[in-house]
Design an enzyme around this catalytic site. Sequence first.
Site, mmCIF file in Angstrom:
data_model
loop_
_atom_site.group_PDB
_atom_site.id
_atom_site.type_symbol
_atom_site.label_atom_id
_atom_site.label_comp_id
_atom_site.label_asym_id
_atom_site.label_seq_id
_atom_site.Cartn_x
_atom_site.Cartn_y
_atom_site.Cartn_z
ATOM 1 N N HIS A 335 0.833 -1.205 0.000
ATOM 2 C CA HIS A 335 0.000 0.000 0.000
ATOM 3 C C HIS A 335 0.871 1.260 0.000
ATOM 4 O O HIS A 335 0.645 2.185 -0.798
ATOM 5 C CB HIS A 335 -0.908 -0.022 1.226
ATOM 6 C CG HIS A 335 -1.586 1.278 1.505
ATOM 7 N ND1 HIS A 335 -2.858 1.558 1.063
ATOM 8 C CD2 HIS A 335 -1.169 2.396 2.180
ATOM 9 C CE1 HIS A 335 -3.195 2.782 1.444
ATOM 10 N NE2 HIS A 335 -2.183 3.312 2.127
ATOM 11 N N GLU A 336 1.881 1.308 0.878
ATOM 12 C CA GLU A 336 2.747 2.482 0.966
ATOM 13 C C GLU A 336 3.537 2.696 -0.327
ATOM 14 O O GLU A 336 3.687 3.832 -0.796
ATOM 15 C CB GLU A 336 3.718 2.341 2.144
ATOM 16 C CG GLU A 336 3.061 2.310 3.509
ATOM 17 C CD GLU A 336 2.282 3.582 3.799
ATOM 18 O OE1 GLU A 336 2.692 4.650 3.325
ATOM 19 O OE2 GLU A 336 1.253 3.499 4.497
#
EC number: 3.4.24.84
Length: 475
Positions: A335-336
């Site tokens: 996600h990051e």
Amino acid sequence: MGMWASLDAVWEMSAERRIFGAVLLFSWTVYLWETFLARRQRRIYKTTTHVPLELGQIMDSETFEKSRLYQLDKSTFSFWSGLYSEVEGTLILLFGGIPYLWRLSGRFCGYAGFGPEYEITQSLVFLLLATLFSALTGLPWSLYNTFVIEEKHGFNQQTLGFFMKDAIKKFIVTQCILLPVSSLLLYIIKIGGDYFFIYAWLFTLVVSLVLVTIYADYIAPLFDKFTPLPEGKLKQEIEIMAKSIDFPLTKVYVVQGSKRSSHSNAYFYGFFKNKRIVLFDTLLEEYSVLNKDIQEESGMEPCNDGEGDSEEIKAEVKNKKQGCKNEEVLAVLGHELGHWKLGHTVKNIIISQMNSFLCFFLFAVLIGRKELFVAFGFYDSQPTLIGLLIIFQFIFSPYNEVLSFCLTVLSRRFEFQADAFAKKLGKAKDLYSALIKLNKDNLGFPVSDWLFSMWHYSHPPLLERLQALKNSKQD
């Protein structure tokens, strides 16, 4: 002629009062709006006492009740601290706190042999006194939040001595950055001529880029211990995932966030071909101090095979374990890294710098307006630092509120896009479970008022994120 001069004086005083009154009115309007939103959300905390049906498979009743009580306490604290802040700010304006502090700074400079012509020196003394006042008045609230609320709900890991040492260290580091940067900015504005706003903007751009570059390597280690993630399966899989999306990863660190709080986090930093990933130890199940404490309390050895332990103890330890498994950590990082791959970081920088340039341009337009200074009690002088304070903090406050809301909306959109990116990496199922675990570990309350959520949440509510992942979590 005398009559027209008198009318002009009345008009000028009227304009100054209108400016001052508008600033106070807008400040209290924003406060009342925020209080209204907080009351709506607080009603949710009070009335939602049982796990909703749609959350039955996500959260147990014990965790739900803990998060509800935690958020209720935070809401109460936020109300009183917000009210104090608003009253304090209003009294400072009404009783001329800003011009008084400026005159006091001038006296200190006079004692040291610096006259009124040393405006930048007086500005630095003003900043030092203002930040010291803010630190001292905010200290009781910070102490209460840390040692009452966070302690009560099991998040605080600090001793009073550690807290005070940390606060002093933060103040000193802040001054070491704030004072030199401010002096250079004021000097640039003084000598920049008609286009000083361009030079001031470029200077702040360079400073922000330098600070982002050096923060994790030179500033953050002053407060927390950073250690390289040991060689092993997790590090290997992180490097493989980074390479698969061409993320120029150079190092992976674990930071001991657990010495302050048991809240979790992860982030990356660096420019160009020198990216680093930082994982909080509280994010990693095998690193979490809390898990080790649980093992000690239950009498379980870290390397025990479990034989001889009751099923009840094992179930309790499993339920209380903090952090995520390796697969879930990879999903969170997916996600990051999605933020990076999709250009969210660059877009945020561009938006920030466009806003900064616009603000400096408008500052250049308004800085010559004497009535702005007179409205805040500066009748005989127009110090540049005071102009920055008045215009950026007070005059721009309506614009800042609108911008903040727009950025919140944009941030939620970016979060959904980053989740979708992790989904494309085949991490939907693990991200689904990681979001649930992180919500549990941080005692996030999964039910929110729609208006409060729309105005405040930079991340989408948990249920909305899970619903977006649900259809393809088996990918």
